[in-house]
Motif scaffolding. Sequence first.
Motif, PDB file in Angstrom:
ATOM      1  N   GLN A  47       0.853  -1.178   0.000  1.00  0.00           N
ATOM      2  CA  GLN A  47       0.000   0.000   0.000  1.00  0.00           C
ATOM      3  C   GLN A  47       0.888   1.225   0.000  1.00  0.00           C
ATOM      4  OE1 GLN A  47      -3.500   0.319  -0.058  1.00  0.00           O
ATOM      5  NE2 GLN A  47      -2.947   2.476  -0.384  1.00  0.00           N
ATOM      6  N   MET A  48       0.749   2.073  -1.009  1.00  0.00           N
ATOM      7  CA  MET A  48       1.587   3.250  -1.168  1.00  0.00           C
ATOM      8  C   MET A  48       0.725   4.502  -1.039  1.00  0.00           C
ATOM      9  SD  MET A  48       4.028   1.992  -4.325  1.00  0.00           S
ATOM     10  CE  MET A  48       2.654   1.941  -5.475  1.00  0.00           C
ATOM     11  N   ASN A  49       1.007   5.292  -0.020  1.00  0.00           N
ATOM     12  CA  ASN A  49       0.284   6.533   0.220  1.00  0.00           C
ATOM     13  C   ASN A  49       1.229   7.721   0.092  1.00  0.00           C
ATOM     14  OD1 ASN A  49      -2.073   5.051   0.879  1.00  0.00           O
ATOM     15  ND2 ASN A  49      -1.462   4.927   3.034  1.00  0.00           N
ATOM     16  N   SER A  50       0.657   8.908  -0.059  1.00  0.00           N
ATOM     17  CA  SER A  50       1.437  10.140  -0.169  1.00  0.00           C
ATOM     18  C   SER A  50       2.554   9.994  -1.197  1.00  0.00           C
ATOM     19  CB  SER A  50       2.010  10.526   1.199  1.00  0.00           C
ATOM     20  OG  SER A  50       0.985  10.710   2.152  1.00  0.00           O
ATOM     21  N   LEU A  51       2.212   9.499  -2.349  1.00  0.00           N
ATOM     22  CA  LEU A  51       3.205   9.224  -3.383  1.00  0.00           C
ATOM     23  C   LEU A  51       3.889  10.494  -3.874  1.00  0.00           C
ATOM     24  CD1 LEU A  51       1.292   6.463  -5.298  1.00  0.00           C
ATOM     25  CD2 LEU A  51       3.589   6.227  -4.331  1.00  0.00           C
ATOM     26  N   LYS A  52       5.169  10.363  -4.179  1.00  0.00           N
ATOM     27  CA  LYS A  52       5.992  11.453  -4.668  1.00  0.00           C
ATOM     28  C   LYS A  52       6.532  11.108  -6.054  1.00  0.00           C
ATOM     29  CE  LYS A  52       7.640  12.259   0.063  1.00  0.00           C
ATOM     30  NZ  LYS A  52       8.847  12.327   0.931  1.00  0.00           N
ATOM     31  N   PRO A  53       6.883  12.117  -6.854  1.00  0.00           N
ATOM     32  CA  PRO A  53       7.447  11.833  -8.179  1.00  0.00           C
ATOM     33  C   PRO A  53       8.675  10.921  -8.113  1.00  0.00           C
ATOM     34  CG  PRO A  53       6.823  14.122  -8.059  1.00  0.00           C
ATOM     35  CD  PRO A  53       6.652  13.557  -6.663  1.00  0.00           C
ATOM     36  N   GLU A  54       9.467  11.019  -7.062  1.00  0.00           N
ATOM     37  CA  GLU A  54      10.643  10.184  -6.928  1.00  0.00           C
ATOM     38  C   GLU A  54      10.318   8.718  -6.646  1.00  0.00           C
ATOM     39  OE1 GLU A  54      10.798  13.061  -3.297  1.00  0.00           O
ATOM     40  OE2 GLU A  54      10.016  13.071  -5.341  1.00  0.00           O
ATOM     41  N   ASP A  55       9.045   8.401  -6.413  1.00  0.00           N
ATOM     42  CA  ASP A  55       8.620   7.016  -6.257  1.00  0.00           C
ATOM     43  C   ASP A  55       8.418   6.338  -7.608  1.00  0.00           C
ATOM     44  OD1 ASP A  55       8.520   7.015  -3.401  1.00  0.00           O
ATOM     45  OD2 ASP A  55       6.588   8.054  -3.498  1.00  0.00           O
ATOM     46  N   THR A  56       8.487   7.102  -8.682  1.00  0.00           N
ATOM     47  CA  THR A  56       8.331   6.550 -10.024  1.00  0.00           C
ATOM     48  C   THR A  56       9.399   5.493 -10.284  1.00  0.00           C
ATOM     49  OG1 THR A  56       7.325   8.554 -10.925  1.00  0.00           O
ATOM     50  CG2 THR A  56       8.389   7.070 -12.484  1.00  0.00           C
ATOM     51  N   ALA A  57       8.964   4.287 -10.627  1.00  0.00           N
ATOM     52  CA  ALA A  57       9.885   3.179 -10.843  1.00  0.00           C
ATOM     53  C   ALA A  57       9.105   1.940 -11.269  1.00  0.00           C
ATOM     54  CB  ALA A  57      10.673   2.872  -9.566  1.00  0.00           C
ATOM     55  N   VAL A  58       9.839   0.934 -11.699  1.00  0.00           N
ATOM     56  CA  VAL A  58       9.263  -0.387 -11.878  1.00  0.00           C
ATOM     57  C   VAL A  58       9.406  -1.106 -10.543  1.00  0.00           C
ATOM     58  CG1 VAL A  58       9.412  -2.604 -13.064  1.00  0.00           C
ATOM     59  CG2 VAL A  58       9.794  -0.480 -14.324  1.00  0.00           C
ATOM     60  N   TYR A  59       8.309  -1.619 -10.018  1.00  0.00           N
ATOM     61  CA  TYR A  59       8.310  -2.278  -8.723  1.00  0.00           C
ATOM     62  C   TYR A  59       8.283  -3.792  -8.903  1.00  0.00           C
ATOM     63  CZ  TYR A  59       7.680   2.085  -6.228  1.00  0.00           C
ATOM     64  OH  TYR A  59       7.877   3.339  -5.692  1.00  0.00           O
ATOM     65  N   TYR A  60       9.174  -4.473  -8.171  1.00  0.00           N
ATOM     66  CA  TYR A  60       9.331  -5.917  -8.286  1.00  0.00           C
ATOM     67  C   TYR A  60       9.000  -6.608  -6.972  1.00  0.00           C
ATOM     68  CZ  TYR A  60      12.030  -4.788 -12.486  1.00  0.00           C
ATOM     69  OH  TYR A  60      12.440  -4.314 -13.709  1.00  0.00           O
ATOM     70  N   CYS A  61       8.225  -7.653  -7.048  1.00  0.00           N
ATOM     71  CA  CYS A  61       7.934  -8.509  -5.909  1.00  0.00           C
ATOM     72  C   CYS A  61       9.047  -9.540  -5.769  1.00  0.00           C
ATOM     73  CB  CYS A  61       6.585  -9.196  -6.121  1.00  0.00           C
ATOM     74  SG  CYS A  61       6.069 -10.299  -4.795  1.00  0.00           S
ATOM     75  N   THR A  62       9.413  -9.865  -4.526  1.00  0.00           N
ATOM     76  CA  THR A  62      10.492 -10.825  -4.289  1.00  0.00           C
ATOM     77  C   THR A  62      10.106 -11.847  -3.235  1.00  0.00           C
ATOM     78  OG1 THR A  62      11.602  -9.617  -2.487  1.00  0.00           O
ATOM     79  CG2 THR A  62      12.141  -8.971  -4.747  1.00  0.00           C
ATOM     80  N   ALA A  63      10.758 -13.009  -3.292  1.00  0.00           N
ATOM     81  CA  ALA A  63      10.572 -14.066  -2.309  1.00  0.00           C
ATOM     82  C   ALA A  63      11.927 -14.644  -1.942  1.00  0.00           C
ATOM     83  CB  ALA A  63       9.660 -15.157  -2.855  1.00  0.00           C
ATOM     84  N   SER A  64      12.140 -14.857  -0.642  1.00  0.00           N
ATOM     85  CA  SER A  64      13.400 -15.402  -0.154  1.00  0.00           C
ATOM     86  C   SER A  64      13.142 -16.328   1.025  1.00  0.00           C
ATOM     87  CB  SER A  64      14.346 -14.286   0.289  1.00  0.00           C
ATOM     88  OG  SER A  64      14.594 -13.364  -0.764  1.00  0.00           O
ATOM     89  N   LEU A  65      14.006 -17.310   1.202  1.00  0.00           N
ATOM     90  CA  LEU A  65      13.874 -18.228   2.320  1.00  0.00           C
ATOM     91  C   LEU A  65      14.471 -17.661   3.596  1.00  0.00           C
ATOM     92  CD1 LEU A  65      14.647 -21.661   0.624  1.00  0.00           C
ATOM     93  CD2 LEU A  65      12.431 -20.794   1.390  1.00  0.00           C
ATOM     94  N   SER A  66      15.391 -16.718   3.478  1.00  0.00           N
ATOM     95  CA  SER A  66      16.061 -16.133   4.633  1.00  0.00           C
ATOM     96  C   SER A  66      15.414 -14.825   5.060  1.00  0.00           C
ATOM     97  CB  SER A  66      17.542 -15.896   4.330  1.00  0.00           C
ATOM     98  OG  SER A  66      18.208 -17.104   4.027  1.00  0.00           O
ATOM     99  N   TRP A  67      15.399 -14.581   6.363  1.00  0.00           N
ATOM    100  CA  TRP A  67      14.931 -13.328   6.921  1.00  0.00           C
ATOM    101  C   TRP A  67      16.148 -12.525   7.359  1.00  0.00           C
ATOM    102  CZ3 TRP A  67      11.359  -9.901   6.973  1.00  0.00           C
ATOM    103  CH2 TRP A  67      11.302  -8.937   7.980  1.00  0.00           C
ATOM    104  N   TYR A  68      16.286 -11.313   6.842  1.00  0.00           N
ATOM    105  CA  TYR A  68      17.469 -10.514   7.098  1.00  0.00           C
ATOM    106  C   TYR A  68      17.284  -9.481   8.203  1.00  0.00           C
ATOM    107  CZ  TYR A  68      18.874 -12.662   2.746  1.00  0.00           C
ATOM    108  OH  TYR A  68      19.183 -13.581   1.769  1.00  0.00           O
ATOM    109  N   GLY A  69      16.054  -9.155   8.527  1.00  0.00           N
ATOM    110  CA  GLY A  69      15.796  -8.189   9.579  1.00  0.00           C
ATOM    111  C   GLY A  69      16.129  -6.766   9.198  1.00  0.00           C
ATOM    112  N   GLY A  70      16.230  -6.504   7.916  1.00  0.00           N
ATOM    113  CA  GLY A  70      16.561  -5.184   7.430  1.00  0.00           C
ATOM    114  C   GLY A  70      16.762  -5.206   5.930  1.00  0.00           C
TER     115      GLY A  70
END
Length: 125
Positions: free
Chosen positions: A82-105
């Motif tokens: 969910q993207m709110n208060s969008l800014k022009p600098e948010d313009t991009a191609v957005y990619y979904c990702t999946a990983s087995l490891s949790w990095y905590g950051g």
Amino acid sequence: QVQLVESGGGLVQAGGSLRLSCAASGRTLSRYNMGWFRQAPGKEREFVATISWSGGSTYYADAVKGRFTISRDNAKNTVYLQMNSLKPEDTAVYYCTASLSWYGGPFPAEAVGSWGQGTQVIVSS
């Protein structure tokens, strides 16, 4: 690996909102830590947000913290951004990702196990 398909991208005005979805194809999202990356024209791919497989932990890039919210519905094999208060600098191609490891950051693109095809988000001024 899992197959991921993003949807919900489009053109919005600055200050507006948009909700991206990512659905699994062929495998369930259970046990996978999910995330979103984005890549603006002429820029390197960058981390946006991540959520643990249980949905109990989340982490956001400083650039979107307070404006974006990542969530998931494992029963529907779907994650959202969910993207709110969008800014022009948010313009991009957005990619979904999946990983087995949790990095905590934040983590580099090289650490991602599976990628979606990307969905375009354009924020006009």
